[in-house]
Write a protein that holds these residues in place. Structure first.
Motif, PDB file in Angstrom:
ATOM      1  N   GLY A 162       0.868  -1.020   0.185  1.00 48.16           N
ATOM      2  CA  GLY A 162       0.470  -0.376  -0.045  1.00 48.16           C
ATOM      3  C   GLY A 162       0.196   0.925   0.010  1.00 48.16           C
ATOM      4  O   GLY A 162       2.055   1.230   0.382  1.00 48.16           O
ATOM      5  N   PHE A 163       0.234   2.456  -0.201  1.00 47.73           N
ATOM      6  CA  PHE A 163       1.002   3.747  -0.599  1.00 47.73           C
ATOM      7  C   PHE A 163      -0.363   4.850  -0.672  1.00 47.73           C
ATOM      8  O   PHE A 163      -0.804   4.068  -1.811  1.00 47.73           O
ATOM      9  N   LEU A 164       0.535   5.643  -0.973  1.00 45.01           N
ATOM     10  CA  LEU A 164      -0.489   7.111  -1.028  1.00 45.01           C
ATOM     11  C   LEU A 164       0.080   7.170  -2.356  1.00 45.01           C
ATOM     12  O   LEU A 164       1.264   8.450  -2.282  1.00 45.01           O
ATOM     13  N   LEU A 165      -0.993   7.864  -3.300  1.00 44.96           N
ATOM     14  CA  LEU A 165      -0.303   8.024  -4.490  1.00 44.96           C
ATOM     15  C   LEU A 165      -0.605  10.013  -4.986  1.00 44.96           C
ATOM     16  O   LEU A 165      -2.004  10.042  -4.261  1.00 44.96           O
ATOM     17  N   ALA A 166       0.506  10.690  -4.465  1.00 41.84           N
ATOM     18  CA  ALA A 166       0.020  12.260  -4.864  1.00 41.84           C
ATOM     19  C   ALA A 166       0.141  12.594  -5.719  1.00 41.84           C
ATOM     20  O   ALA A 166       1.778  13.192  -6.033  1.00 41.84           O
ATOM     21  N   ALA A 167      -0.501  13.826  -6.362  1.00 41.37           N
ATOM     22  CA  ALA A 167      -0.433  14.418  -7.422  1.00 41.37           C
ATOM     23  C   ALA A 167      -0.758  15.632  -7.470  1.00 41.37           C
ATOM     24  O   ALA A 167      -2.188  16.289  -7.488  1.00 41.37           O
ATOM     25  N   PHE A 172      -4.942  14.135  -4.371  1.00 41.93           N
ATOM     26  CA  PHE A 172      -4.825  15.720  -5.132  1.00 41.93           C
ATOM     27  C   PHE A 172      -4.379  16.771  -3.392  1.00 41.93           C
ATOM     28  O   PHE A 172      -5.419  17.130  -3.502  1.00 41.93           O
ATOM     29  N   PRO A 173      -3.300  16.267  -3.078  1.00 33.99           N
ATOM     30  CA  PRO A 173      -2.690  17.581  -2.060  1.00 33.99           C
ATOM     31  C   PRO A 173      -3.297  19.236  -2.538  1.00 33.99           C
ATOM     32  O   PRO A 173      -3.335  19.496  -1.306  1.00 33.99           O
ATOM     33  N   GLU A 174      -3.455  19.705  -3.884  1.00 36.47           N
ATOM     34  CA  GLU A 174      -3.829  20.493  -3.673  1.00 36.47           C
ATOM     35  C   GLU A 174      -4.982  21.093  -3.808  1.00 36.47           C
ATOM     36  O   GLU A 174      -5.384  22.441  -3.504  1.00 36.47           O
ATOM     37  N   GLY A 175      -6.451  20.312  -3.192  1.00 35.01           N
ATOM     38  CA  GLY A 175      -7.752  20.552  -2.430  1.00 35.01           C
ATOM     39  C   GLY A 175      -8.190  20.654  -4.263  1.00 35.01           C
ATOM     40  O   GLY A 175      -9.395  21.343  -3.955  1.00 35.01           O
ATOM     41  N   ALA A 187       0.700  30.591 -10.018  1.00 30.82           N
ATOM     42  CA  ALA A 187       1.190  30.434  -8.456  1.00 30.82           C
ATOM     43  C   ALA A 187       0.208  29.798  -7.602  1.00 30.82           C
ATOM     44  O   ALA A 187       0.642  29.772  -6.719  1.00 30.82           O
ATOM     45  N   ARG A 188      -1.148  29.076  -7.916  1.00 29.78           N
ATOM     46  CA  ARG A 188      -1.653  28.222  -7.262  1.00 29.78           C
ATOM     47  C   ARG A 188      -1.085  27.192  -7.155  1.00 29.78           C
ATOM     48  O   ARG A 188      -1.700  26.729  -6.023  1.00 29.78           O
ATOM     49  N   SER A 189      -0.108  26.402  -8.277  1.00 29.45           N
ATOM     50  CA  SER A 189      -0.090  25.245  -8.056  1.00 29.45           C
ATOM     51  C   SER A 189       1.360  25.182  -7.261  1.00 29.45           C
ATOM     52  O   SER A 189       1.835  25.434  -6.697  1.00 29.45           O
ATOM     53  N   LEU A 190       1.149  23.594  -6.641  1.00 29.09           N
ATOM     54  CA  LEU A 190       2.453  23.114  -6.160  1.00 29.09           C
ATOM     55  C   LEU A 190       3.790  23.280  -6.663  1.00 29.09           C
ATOM     56  O   LEU A 190       4.863  23.083  -6.450  1.00 29.09           O
ATOM     57  N   LEU A 191       3.249  23.026  -8.190  1.00 25.42           N
ATOM     58  CA  LEU A 191       4.682  23.761  -9.360  1.00 25.42           C
ATOM     59  C   LEU A 191       5.352  24.441  -9.060  1.00 25.42           C
ATOM     60  O   LEU A 191       6.319  24.425  -9.344  1.00 25.42           O
ATOM     61  N   PRO A 248       1.543  26.505  -1.108  1.00 30.53           N
ATOM     62  CA  PRO A 248       2.354  25.127   0.313  1.00 30.53           C
ATOM     63  C   PRO A 248       0.845  24.300  -0.061  1.00 30.53           C
ATOM     64  O   PRO A 248      -0.076  24.569  -1.369  1.00 30.53           O
ATOM     65  N   LEU A 249       1.829  23.309   0.058  1.00 29.98           N
ATOM     66  CA  LEU A 249       0.516  22.198   0.431  1.00 29.98           C
ATOM     67  C   LEU A 249      -0.273  21.726   1.321  1.00 29.98           C
ATOM     68  O   LEU A 249       0.647  22.425   2.267  1.00 29.98           O
ATOM     69  N   ARG A 250      -1.240  20.933   0.817  1.00 31.28           N
ATOM     70  CA  ARG A 250      -2.403  20.805   1.868  1.00 31.28           C
ATOM     71  C   ARG A 250      -2.029  19.879   3.257  1.00 31.28           C
ATOM     72  O   ARG A 250      -0.971  18.943   2.793  1.00 31.28           O
ATOM     73  N   PRO A 251      -2.359  19.932   4.604  1.00 28.28           N
ATOM     74  CA  PRO A 251      -1.680  18.931   4.861  1.00 28.28           C
ATOM     75  C   PRO A 251      -1.792  17.622   5.187  1.00 28.28           C
ATOM     76  O   PRO A 251      -1.663  16.621   6.300  1.00 28.28           O
ATOM     77  N   GLY A 252      -2.562  17.598   4.860  1.00 25.40           N
ATOM     78  CA  GLY A 252      -3.664  16.296   4.572  1.00 25.40           C
ATOM     79  C   GLY A 252      -3.040  14.640   4.423  1.00 25.40           C
ATOM     80  O   GLY A 252      -3.094  13.706   4.898  1.00 25.40           O
TER      81      GLY A 252
END
Length: 566
Positions: free
Chosen positions: A24-29, A100-103, A109-113, A117-121
């Motif tokens: 198991g793993f968490l895929l964050a994109a 998608f940790p960006e929510g 400028a709104r992109s984590l790229l 900042p990332l959301r903490p979840g």
């Protein structure tokens, strides 16, 4: 998804060995379009359980599809315990959970790229579940908002990079672990973003843009592509061409996919050696009958049971046609009475072949109730409550066994007549009929033997039985079996005077009949619906820009009926 995006996109992947790992793993994109989860899932060998916006689950059809692929709702504005618990349980079971940790969809400028900042979840989930996080960056999928990108052979390039797994830092406290995970995840996103730009030499247009900008750019390009588009008429014509081209492509793709599934199910049903002999005997007996004889209710048949006035009540009664499947020998109708009681006019709702759900019909039954109509949702032969064990919903209704097909039609028509007779006993003297595809076929046959209709709306009905058997892409396996059994078109045609609406006339007033045709329909061809419309003089024809499968047709049909005053 592989089939769909294999036609419209060319996906290039970096680091596929990282994502096709065990455990198991968490895929964050990152998230730049609504197509992201579908494109990512299409290149990963393992199934991904996506966290989807809770707003999507408000719509019945969307909720059904999301649940079917094990997606689960996530509220973007608050930490929902049920969502967290579901994600942790699945991760601990060794499954892959995607988020998608960006929510939400982000660019610039709104992109984590670009350093947002990332959301903490994500970091919290990984630490609690004790699984690593796998970073993923996707670029190019936002260009699919342009309709021209879906045209055949365009193959829009999309780039995906999977990074190395980031440890959940089990040796640290939760707050410290979260900070380390977020720091490493942020760096991984930036590095993957840079790698994709350098390796594939991406241009500014390849990088993320707002969806509205993508769609606006498509419209501007379409306008400039046509000489003299300084006027609105030229612009509108170009936009219409692109829109219709996309609709046709999407409709044909859906129809082809569903036809393939029909043929797959039909492959379970083979004819035996005596099929030709049995067919000859059957049509010889039927040739002597008229439509009224064939669909007459037997004198000794038990009429439908007394009707309960409660909303959602159900009545069942023994079908006058006995088959080899006991489950199919009990007729059933779900009743939705309006406030006026059963003396109000009643609409009979006949569903499509292998209809996925009755929920939409029930919703429209409520709308008919609001208009002062009662509604009856009829379970057609071999569907819903009448499906024999071991078979799919409607699987036995249309197969290479043409005798069973014909008897199923006969069964559906006679049961509808029984139901109408019962409603007449309760004071109802006017009816409406709403039929779709297979249900439209049965509805047309009912209109050939019953008069008391205020309207008969037949959506994508099967009216040309000859094409349905010998020309439809949904009947390829059926044709192979018929030819193997030496059952030829001339033998089958001897039954058309009883089963093919295009070879008959309605008993009810043809002016009350509304035919609805899908402009891109591969199964109930528009030319066949137009032909029966011409033969049923006085009927109306409504054309809808969709294929055989879709929800727009029902919506526009109801709107047209309301315009006509039902």
């Amino acid at each position: 998804m592989k089939l769909l995006f294999g036609c419209v996109a060319r996906v290039r992947v970096l680091g596929s060995e990282n994502v096709n790992r065990t455990g198991g793993f968490l895929l964050a994109a990152n998230h730049i379009s609504h197509f992201d989860p579908f494109v990512i899932s299409s290149v990963v060998r393992r199934k991904i359980d996506w966290m989807a916006m809770a707003e999507f689950f408000r719509f019945t059809v969307v909720r059904f599809l999301l649940r079917a692929v094990d997606a689960f709702p996530a509220d973007r504005d608050r930490a929902d315990r049920k969502t967290i618990r579901t994600a942790i349980e699945r991760l601990k079971d060794g499954r892959v959970v995607g988020l998608f940790p960006e929510g939400g969809i982000r660019d610039g400028a709104r992109s984590l790229l670009e350093g947002a900042p990332l959301r903490p979840g994500a970091s919290t989930l990984a630490h609690i579940a004790g699984v690593p996080i796998l970073p993923c960056v996707i670029l190019g999928s936002d260009r699919l908002y342009s309709t021209k990108r879906w045209l055949p052979l365009r193959r829009t390039p999309i780039w995906i990079a999977f990074g190395n797994p980031i440890s959940h830092s089990p040796d640290l406290e939760r707050s410290q672990a979260r900070e380390r995970i977020e720091s490493e995840l942020t760096s991984a996103f930036k590095n993957l973003y840079t790698d994709l730009q350098q390796i594939f030499r991406l241009t500014t247009d390849d990088l993320p843009h707002p969806p509205r900008e993508r769609m606006k750019r498509c419209r501007m390009t379409a306008s400039l592509a046509v000489p003299g588009t300084g006027n609105l008429k030229s612009f509108g014509g170009c936009a219409t061409i692109h829109r219709d081209g996309f609709r046709r492509f999407a409709a044909n793709g859906m129809d082809t996919l569903m036809c393939a599934s029909f043929n797959l199910l039909q492959s379970r049903h083979h004819l035996h050696e005596r099929s030709r002999e049995e067919m000859e005997h059957y049509v010889a007996a039927c040739e002597k009958l008229t439509v009224e004889n064939f669909y007459a209710v037997p004198n000794d048949a038990e009429i439908a049971a007394p009707i309960d006035a409660k909303p959602g009540a159900t009545i069942t009664w023994p079908s006058p046609i006995n088959t080899n499947f006991p489950a199919n020998n009990t007729a059933r109708a779900d009743l939705f009475p309006c406030a006026r009681g059963w003396r109000a006019p009643t609409v009979l709702m006949f569903h499509a072949l292998m209809s996925a759900s009755h929920i939409g019909y029930r919703r429209y039954a409520t709308r008919f109730n609001e208009l002062g109509w009662n509604a009856c949702f009829v379970h057609l032969p071999y569907h819903y409550s009448r499906v024999p064990r071991g078979y799919w919903n409607g699987e036995l209704a249309i197969t290479a066994d043409l005798i069973r097909n014909a008897e199923g039609l006969r069964q559906g028509v006679i049961e509808a007549r029984q139901l109408m007779a019962t409603l007449r006993e309760r004071g109802c003297d006017e009816f409406g009929l709403l039929g779709t595809s297979y249900g439209g076929w049965i509805g047309a046959l009912v209109a050939m033997v019953e008069r008391d209709f205020r309207f008969v709306a037949l959506m994508a009905p099967i009216v040309n039985v000859e094409h349905a058997i010998w020309g439809s892409p949904a009947a390829r396996f059926m044709r192979r079996e018929l030819r193997r059994a030496n059952i030829d078109p001339f033998l089958v045609a001897r039954h058309f005077h009883l089963s093919s609406p295009i070879h008959n006339q309605p008993l009810c007033d043809a002016g009350r009949v509304l035919f609805v045709s899908g402009e891109f329909d591969l199964i109930a061809r528009p030319e066949d619906v137009e032909e029966v419309h011409g033969k049923w003089r006085g009927s109306e024809l409504l054309r809808v820009p969709q294929g055989h499968f879709g929800y727009r047709m029902l919506r526009e049909t109801i709107a047209r009926l309301r315009e006509r005053g039902l």
